[in-house]
Design an enzyme around this catalytic site. Structure first.
Site, PDB file in Angstrom:
ATOM      1  N   CYS A  73      -2.954   5.771   9.627  1.00  6.17           N
ATOM      2  CA  CYS A  73      -1.856   5.078  10.297  1.00  6.17           C
ATOM      3  C   CYS A  73      -2.304   3.770  10.919  1.00  6.17           C
ATOM      4  O   CYS A  73      -3.318   3.723  11.599  1.00  6.17           O
ATOM      5  CB  CYS A  73      -1.327   5.951  11.424  1.00  6.17           C
ATOM      6  SG  CYS A  73      -0.215   7.173  10.845  1.00  6.17           S
ATOM      7  N   GLU A 107       0.823  -1.189   0.000  1.00  8.74           N
ATOM      8  CA  GLU A 107       0.000   0.000   0.000  1.00  8.74           C
ATOM      9  C   GLU A 107       0.870   1.257   0.000  1.00  8.74           C
ATOM     10  O   GLU A 107       1.897   1.319   0.670  1.00  8.74           O
ATOM     11  CB  GLU A 107      -0.853   0.016   1.258  1.00  8.74           C
ATOM     12  CG  GLU A 107      -1.611  -1.269   1.407  1.00  8.74           C
ATOM     13  CD  GLU A 107      -3.006  -1.079   1.937  1.00  8.74           C
ATOM     14  OE1 GLU A 107      -3.275  -0.020   2.524  1.00  8.74           O
ATOM     15  OE2 GLU A 107      -3.825  -1.980   1.738  1.00  8.74           O
ATOM     16  N   LEU A 142       7.099   5.822  19.352  1.00 12.93           N
ATOM     17  CA  LEU A 142       7.237   5.614  20.802  1.00 12.93           C
ATOM     18  C   LEU A 142       5.986   4.949  21.387  1.00 12.93           C
ATOM     19  O   LEU A 142       6.059   3.879  21.971  1.00 12.93           O
ATOM     20  CB  LEU A 142       7.517   6.959  21.487  1.00 12.93           C
ATOM     21  CG  LEU A 142       7.660   6.932  23.000  1.00 12.93           C
ATOM     22  CD1 LEU A 142       8.891   6.165  23.428  1.00 12.93           C
ATOM     23  CD2 LEU A 142       7.691   8.359  23.576  1.00 12.93           C
ATOM     24  N   CYS A 185       3.065   8.333   1.505  1.00 16.19           N
ATOM     25  CA  CYS A 185       3.468   7.366   2.536  1.00 16.19           C
ATOM     26  C   CYS A 185       3.827   6.057   1.825  1.00 16.19           C
ATOM     27  O   CYS A 185       3.035   5.522   1.055  1.00 16.19           O
ATOM     28  CB  CYS A 185       2.323   7.169   3.519  1.00 16.19           C
ATOM     29  SG  CYS A 185       2.684   5.950   4.789  1.00 16.19           S
ATOM     30  N   CYS A 195      -1.675  -2.546  15.302  1.00 18.46           N
ATOM     31  CA  CYS A 195      -1.449  -2.292  13.873  1.00 18.46           C
ATOM     32  C   CYS A 195      -1.990  -3.437  13.008  1.00 18.46           C
ATOM     33  O   CYS A 195      -1.699  -4.605  13.262  1.00 18.46           O
ATOM     34  CB  CYS A 195       0.051  -2.125  13.644  1.00 18.46           C
ATOM     35  SG  CYS A 195       0.496  -2.062  11.912  1.00 18.46           S
ATOM     36  N   SER A 254      10.268   6.376   9.804  1.00 21.68           N
ATOM     37  CA  SER A 254       9.823   6.055  11.155  1.00 21.68           C
ATOM     38  C   SER A 254      10.246   4.629  11.497  1.00 21.68           C
ATOM     39  O   SER A 254      10.050   3.714  10.710  1.00 21.68           O
ATOM     40  CB  SER A 254       8.301   6.174  11.205  1.00 21.68           C
ATOM     41  OG  SER A 254       7.824   5.715  12.437  1.00 21.68           O
ATOM     42  N   ASN A 312      -6.506   4.533  15.026  1.00 20.63           N
ATOM     43  CA  ASN A 312      -7.518   4.320  13.997  1.00 20.63           C
ATOM     44  C   ASN A 312      -8.052   2.899  14.091  1.00 20.63           C
ATOM     45  O   ASN A 312      -7.276   1.960  14.091  1.00 20.63           O
ATOM     46  CB  ASN A 312      -6.901   4.520  12.606  1.00 20.63           C
ATOM     47  CG  ASN A 312      -6.508   5.957  12.391  1.00 20.63           C
ATOM     48  OD1 ASN A 312      -7.334   6.852  12.479  1.00 20.63           O
ATOM     49  ND2 ASN A 312      -5.224   6.188  12.146  1.00 20.63           N
ATOM     50  N   GLY A 347       5.489  -2.243   6.924  1.00 19.93           N
ATOM     51  CA  GLY A 347       6.853  -2.714   7.156  1.00 19.93           C
ATOM     52  C   GLY A 347       7.670  -1.828   8.066  1.00 19.93           C
ATOM     53  O   GLY A 347       7.292  -0.701   8.389  1.00 19.93           O
ATOM     54  N   CYS A 359       4.837  -7.203   7.920  1.00 21.20           N
ATOM     55  CA  CYS A 359       5.809  -6.700   8.899  1.00 21.20           C
ATOM     56  C   CYS A 359       6.025  -7.747   9.983  1.00 21.20           C
ATOM     57  O   CYS A 359       5.096  -8.454  10.376  1.00 21.20           O
ATOM     58  CB  CYS A 359       5.292  -5.407   9.531  1.00 21.20           C
ATOM     59  SG  CYS A 359       6.497  -4.643  10.631  1.00 21.20           S
TER      60      CYS A 359
HETATM   61  S1  SF4 Z   1       3.295  -0.174  13.413  1.00 20.75           S
HETATM   62 FE1  SF4 Z   1       4.917  -0.336  11.838  1.00 20.75          FE
HETATM   63  S2  SF4 Z   1       6.516  -1.559  12.851  1.00 20.75           S
HETATM   64 FE2  SF4 Z   1       4.639  -1.880  14.047  1.00 20.75          FE
HETATM   65  S3  SF4 Z   1       3.716  -3.730  13.147  1.00 20.75           S
HETATM   66 FE3  SF4 Z   1       2.798  -1.957  12.111  1.00 20.75          FE
HETATM   67  S4  SF4 Z   1       4.050  -1.689  10.252  1.00 20.75           S
HETATM   68 FE4  SF4 Z   1       5.230  -2.980  11.664  1.00 20.75          FE
END
Ligand code: SF4
Length: 387
Positions: free
Chosen positions: A378, A115, A258, A144, A158, A232, A335, A202, A151
């Site tokens: 995000c 994406e 963080l 982005c 996430c 990041s 989100n 990722g 990941c």
């Molecule tokens: S926030 Fe970033 S580092 Fe953490 S699992 Fe999701 S994609 Fe991976």
């Protein structure tokens, strides 16, 4: 004058079952020159090739008019291809954000996508006042970019984490997302204010070499500024240490994801913290030499009831102050994503957190969620196909 016959030597690139060779997109001018010299062509052909792929955004060898037609025909007959990543599907949000599923050429599995997100911003006040660009309704924008398929870092909040790590993206697959979007949006490189954030799918620092090679390509060949790029990381210390040694003319800005005020909570929501706790991450960040007026960004996703209390804000303030870093904090309300047991904080909690941080003298900004309705915000990137 007769064009001399072209003899391409075989390079250590994998041929796909289709007879197509690995994509050329991702090689810089020097590597392209080496390739073409080995094929009996003059070195300047490499520069012409790079110019065509990275400045004119051509995606087919037959379109490169600066190359002799015999060379173009020969390259195509031998299975060479530019192989730039392509936008397979696009979803548009009510706020103008666009989310793309990007597909790859070469030996990438058919249908595999990552994406990439386009976020136009700006007041539109100065848009449309230049001849030929009346249709633009943005004055600056952010792309982005993803660095891996899936990941391996298991951040609990996430959606991408749910995919697990499938593979690292190549240099061309990372940089190609950018060029595909620049072309789609008719961006005027060097004139439009373009920001790049390596915050898509990722962990860039777990694909460090390809990520940095893509940055060098975007700076040197595409013409984008590293000062307008931000990477990041979830806190991969060896990656931060390498990053600290990158020359400033190609080093993006650094953001640390963080997300928690202390190690106990951070380990719960980001298990990577067990390996590299906050103090080790901050020690590594201190070794990154900053440009004048450059600041480190601490990204802080607020999880309702978990990390959004006023005492957490005071703890974050202490942590940032004690780090001694020139830094700011970006606050992002979590989100929602299917299958994730977190809650979005109330707007009052976000505002109170912000006030508590700024009251402690810490520069802090609330980032408005972009493209939530199309799963582009995000932590929402999971190749969702609902628009
Ligand atoms: S926030 Fe970033 S580092 Fe953490 S699992 Fe999701 S994609 Fe991976």
């Amino acid at each position: 004058m007769r064009e001399k016959p072209v003899q391409l030597v075989s390079l250590d690139v994998t041929n796909s079952p289709s007879g197509l060779r690995a994509p050329l997109f991702g090689l810089d001018a020097e590597a392209l020159s080496t390739l073409l010299v080995s094929a009996g062509e003059p070195a300047f052909r490499g520069k012409q090739f790079a110019e065509a792929m990275y400045r004119q955004w051509l995606s087919e060898i037959c379109e490169i008019r600066t190359l002799p037609s015999a060379l173009r025909a020969k390259l195509a007959a031998e299975g060479w291809q530019i192989g730039r990543p392509a936008i397979a599907r696009a979803f548009q949000s009510v706020d103008g954000t666009e989310r793309y599923l990007v597909e790859f050429a070469g030996s990438a599995p058919k249908g595999e996508t990552v994406e990439t997100v386009w976020m136009p911003e700006g007041d539109g006040g100065d848009a449309g006042d230049e001849i030929g660009h009346e249709e633009k309704d943005w004055s600056r924008a952010t792309i982005c970019i993803s660095s891996q398929v899936g990941c391996a870092v298991k951040c609990q909040f996430c959606l991408t984490a749910k995919l697990g790590l499938q593979r690292n993206l190549t240099v061309g697959e990372i940089a190609g997302q950018v060029v595909a979007v620049l072309e789609r949006q008719a961006v005027r490189v060097g004139r439009d204010r373009m920001n790049l954030v390596f915050m898509g799918m990722g962990e860039p620092f777990l694909n460090y070499d390809n990520f940095m090679a893509a940055v060098r390509l975007l700076v040197h060949e595409v013409g984008l500024s590293p000062r307008r790029m931000t990477v990041s990381t979830s806190g991969i210390v060896p990656g931060i240490e390498k990053f600290a040694k990158e020359p400033l003319d190609v080093r993006p800005r650094l953001a640390i994801s963080l997300n928690a005020p202390n190690d106990t909570i951070r380990t719960e929501i980001m298990p990577i913290n067990r390996k590299w706790p906050i103090s080790e991450v901050i020690d590594a960040v201190r070794r990154v030499p900053l440009r004048s007026r450059e600041r480190i960004t601490f990204e802080y996703v607020l999880l309702g009831g978990v990390t959004d209390r006023p005492e957490h804000a005071r703890e974050v303030a202490r942590l940032v102050r004690r780090s001694g870093l020139s830094a700011k904090v970006n606050l992002i309300a979590w989100n929602p994503g299917p299958g994730i047991a977190c809650s979005t904080p109330t707007p009052e909690a976000v505002a109170a957190f912000h006030v508590a941080l700024t009251g402690e003298g810490i520069p802090a900004y609330i980032r408005q969620p972009r493209g939530r309705d199309i799963f582009a915000a995000c932590g929402q990137l999971k190749r969702t196909v609902e628009g």
